[in-house]
Structure formats: C-alpha cells, structure tokens
Design an enzyme around this catalytic site. Sequence first.
Site, PDB file in Angstrom:
ATOM      1  N   ASN A 211       0.760  -1.342  -0.108  1.00  0.00           N
ATOM      2  CA  ASN A 211       0.113  -0.076  -0.039  1.00  0.00           C
ATOM      3  C   ASN A 211       0.952   1.411  -0.148  1.00  0.00           C
ATOM      4  O   ASN A 211       2.001   1.252   0.097  1.00  0.00           O
ATOM      5  CB  ASN A 211      -0.811  -0.061   1.063  1.00  0.00           C
ATOM      6  CG  ASN A 211      -0.218  -0.040   2.593  1.00  0.00           C
ATOM      7  OD1 ASN A 211       0.493   0.894   2.846  1.00  0.00           O
ATOM      8  ND2 ASN A 211      -0.172  -1.169   3.002  1.00  0.00           N
ATOM      9  N   LYS A 290       9.196 -17.370  -9.915  1.00  0.00           N
ATOM     10  CA  LYS A 290       8.328 -16.036 -10.520  1.00  0.00           C
ATOM     11  C   LYS A 290       7.316 -16.654 -11.665  1.00  0.00           C
ATOM     12  O   LYS A 290       7.483 -17.625 -12.559  1.00  0.00           O
ATOM     13  CB  LYS A 290       9.372 -15.366 -11.514  1.00  0.00           C
ATOM     14  CG  LYS A 290       8.820 -14.050 -11.930  1.00  0.00           C
ATOM     15  CD  LYS A 290       9.812 -13.577 -12.737  1.00  0.00           C
ATOM     16  CE  LYS A 290       9.103 -12.398 -13.595  1.00  0.00           C
ATOM     17  NZ  LYS A 290       9.932 -11.716 -14.791  1.00  0.00           N
ATOM     18  N   PRO A 308      -2.797 -11.677  10.667  1.00  0.00           N
ATOM     19  CA  PRO A 308      -3.137 -11.570  12.112  1.00  0.00           C
ATOM     20  C   PRO A 308      -3.211 -10.070  12.521  1.00  0.00           C
ATOM     21  O   PRO A 308      -2.706  -9.276  11.721  1.00  0.00           O
ATOM     22  CB  PRO A 308      -1.637 -11.980  12.858  1.00  0.00           C
ATOM     23  CG  PRO A 308      -0.926 -12.155  11.741  1.00  0.00           C
ATOM     24  CD  PRO A 308      -1.466 -12.476  10.585  1.00  0.00           C
ATOM     25  N   ILE A 310      -2.180  -7.700  14.629  1.00  0.00           N
ATOM     26  CA  ILE A 310      -1.073  -7.207  15.453  1.00  0.00           C
ATOM     27  C   ILE A 310      -1.518  -6.422  16.776  1.00  0.00           C
ATOM     28  O   ILE A 310      -1.476  -6.724  17.643  1.00  0.00           O
ATOM     29  CB  ILE A 310       0.154  -6.612  14.922  1.00  0.00           C
ATOM     30  CG1 ILE A 310       0.644  -7.537  13.550  1.00  0.00           C
ATOM     31  CG2 ILE A 310       1.370  -6.302  15.724  1.00  0.00           C
ATOM     32  CD1 ILE A 310       1.318  -6.594  12.815  1.00  0.00           C
ATOM     33  N   LYS A 344     -11.414  -2.661  19.052  1.00  0.00           N
ATOM     34  CA  LYS A 344      -9.964  -2.956  19.350  1.00  0.00           C
ATOM     35  C   LYS A 344      -9.701  -3.288  20.982  1.00  0.00           C
ATOM     36  O   LYS A 344      -8.515  -3.657  21.394  1.00  0.00           O
ATOM     37  CB  LYS A 344      -8.918  -2.075  18.871  1.00  0.00           C
ATOM     38  CG  LYS A 344      -9.077  -2.183  17.226  1.00  0.00           C
ATOM     39  CD  LYS A 344      -7.673  -2.628  16.609  1.00  0.00           C
ATOM     40  CE  LYS A 344      -7.973  -2.736  15.051  1.00  0.00           C
ATOM     41  NZ  LYS A 344      -7.029  -3.465  14.359  1.00  0.00           N
TER      42      LYS A 344
END
Length: 401
Positions: A211, A290, A308, A310, A344
């Site tokens: 990103n 590749k 996961p 974190i 969270k």
Amino acid sequence: MTAKMASKRILLGLTGGIAAYKSAQLARLLVKSGYDVRVAMTESACRFITPVTLQALSGQTAWTDLWDARIPDNMGHIELSRDRELIVVAPASANFMAKVVHGLADDLLTTLCLARDCPLMVAPAMNRQMWDNPATQRNAAQLRKDGVLFAGPDSGDQACGETGMGRMLEPEEIFEEIEAFFQPKVLAGRRVLVTAGPTVEPIDPVRGITNSSSGKMGYAIARAARQAGAQVTLVSGPTALATPAGVARIDVQSAQQMFDAVKKAVPAADIFIAVAAVADYRVASQAKQKIKKGDRKAGMTLELVENPDILGYVAKLPKPPFCVGFAAETEKLAAHAMEKRAKKGIPLLAANLAQHALGADDNEITLFDAKGEHLLGRGSKIDQARKLVAHVAAMLPRGKR
Ligand code: CTP
C-alpha cells in the site's frame, strides 16, 4: 513557525576545525526551524569559515572578539549568553574542551561558556589520535561529570585521511540532539514500541501486494517518543526513510514478519503505538518461482487469507502495554474511529483522513479516548507526533514503569 519554536534561543559556538563548514548547515537548519541563533567564533574557527557566512545564515552578527566595542557596556562575556537557553559548540576542538575543563577564559567563546547560566552541549571534532589521547579522554569524562552534554563524536573517515573516532556528527544529527534537548522528558524511563510503514505480502519472489503508506507518521512518532526521553524500538515495513537518531529499528516485509517482531519485542514495552498500514490479507500460497505470463491462459485469481491483527493481539495480552491505534479513514472520521477504538479495546486511537495524510509532510490528527475527541489541529507530522506523545504521557498511570 510557532511562537513556542521562536523562543528557542541558542548560542552556536564554533572553534577551529575543518568540520566548521558543517556548522553553516547546522545554523541553517536551526534558523529554518525557528531557533534564534546567535553565533560566537574563535579566532581559529575564522580560519576555516568566515563570520560573514554565519552572519548571513543566522541573520545576526557573528561575534568573534571579547573586546568588540559594539557589545553593550563591554560586557560581552556575560551579555551574549545571558538570554540563551543552550550553548552548542560545534565543532568543539580538543583545545576548547581542555580549556572548559579548567575554567580558562582567554577568548570570547570560552568566556561565554564560563559565564553561562544555561546548559552547554559540545560536538567534538578532531583527529582520532587527538580524541583517543588520554588527556582528551580525561577532559571528556570531566566535562560529562560537570553536566556538559555531548553530541557525538562519531567514527568514520576523517578529513586528514585517517579513519576512527573523533569525526563530528552530521549537522542533521546535531540538530536532532538540540531538538531533543528542548522537548519535555514526559516519557523518561518508558519503553515504546512503534510499528510503521506498509507491509509487502509476497505473491512470488519478485511481486507483492502493498500500500502507499510512506512511514512518515510512524517515524515521526518514534522520533518524538525518543525526544521525550523514551527508549524506542521501531518495527518498520519497507520505507525510504532514515532511522531516527537513538531509535532501534527492526526491518520487516510482511504482516506475519511484523507480527513475529512485535511478539518478540512487546514484553519489554510499556507503550505500543501501532502506526503501520498492515495488509489485512496475504496471498494464501506464495509461488516459489516467478509466475510467468504464459503459465495462466485465462487470467489469474489470487486466493487471499486473513493476516493476524497485531494491535488486536497486543491489546488482548494478559498484561498489555498502553496501546495506541491508528485509523486512516476516507469518510465519517469520528464514527469510524470511535467504533474502531471500542472494537480493538484500546485506550487511545489516533485518526486522520487518508486523503490528508498519505505521503504528506503534515497531517491533521484527531485523538479519541474515553473522554471523547481531541483535535490536534493541522501541523507537521513531528508536531502532531509530539502532541500525541504528550497526550499518551498524560494518560499513563503514574509510577507505572
Ligand atoms: N493493525 C494491526 N494489524 C493488522 C491490521 C491493523 O496492528 N493486521 C493496526 C494498525 O497499525 C492500526 C490499526 O490496527 O493501528 C488499524 O485498525 P484496523 O481496524 O485494522 O484498520 P483498518 O484495516 O483500516 O480497518 P478497516 O479496513 O475496517 O477500516
């Protein structure tokens, strides 16, 4: 430039050394960041660089003479450092250090140092044998005992062609030490773990899903935490950024590697600040070789599996560190942020609009905690990072180290 920054008043002293040319850049960095820089140079310093250069860069007279008739009441040795908050001597020669140790005051700069009522920071610069000489080592130890702050020296190539200890720090590094000096030590004794940057989820040995996180915000937070006196570990995805001074950096690529590094480092952390833009998914099975265009006739489908979480993992530890999450949203900032903070189970969440922050040098963060939302206003990322650090420090239970 903020009013607070403009109040940082420095006396920049230069002594004789080839590294004096780097002090021109240091003066420039300081002035650009809003410092009031007054310059004093020894006679030897003037052999390496002219007062005119320092005068032009600092925008003020560069003082060289103890007997300069322009100094009010001829009290230059007192007046020129009286309103200063810090004296920085860069380069600091072996001779200058020896004089300060013994309280000698035979020129303007050493007299200013003797008559000061503010801290003194030295950036030594000399040939490696001059630095290693027991006399210089004794002097450096004595200066430290006397409370003099040291920026460097560093080891490496020297102007004389030799290699070793005694090289002056780069201007940016000295600037960083000065910046740190001016920050309140609100995180002294705390250990901070920061994640930053993007992750790269490999598809095959040469391709990956990533990103556009630059890592700038996370690095600014690591820097601000270190400047606030914390011991900082930075777990970083691939970025083009330099490691902030004094920060221990662990490089990773994928979310899984970041998770492993965080799991290892988190038992030694009092504060965890998750700034990384972690990929939510990774490719289910990574090709060993590749992938060739010809291998797949009718397009290509990638199967993704979840990574996961974190921050979620750390927040749910039996004895979690103080956790701070980040949220980059594109709309409904407050609603998404509050929901994310609750989901969270973390005490603090910092949110910004992705379109305002990605890759930019400034940002506009809003903090969400149990008391509601706190706007940090628009500012440079380091400015925002310092405000966040101050907010975290104020939320920490007292005495918990
Ligand atoms: N985070 C993490 N591990 C992940 C994903 C995110 O530690 N696998 C952390 C980020 O560093 C950030 C926060 O969690 O501090 C972002 O929360 P999250 O809910 O994952 O955000 P988004 O992925 O942006 O969620 P959504 O797509 O729902 O907006």
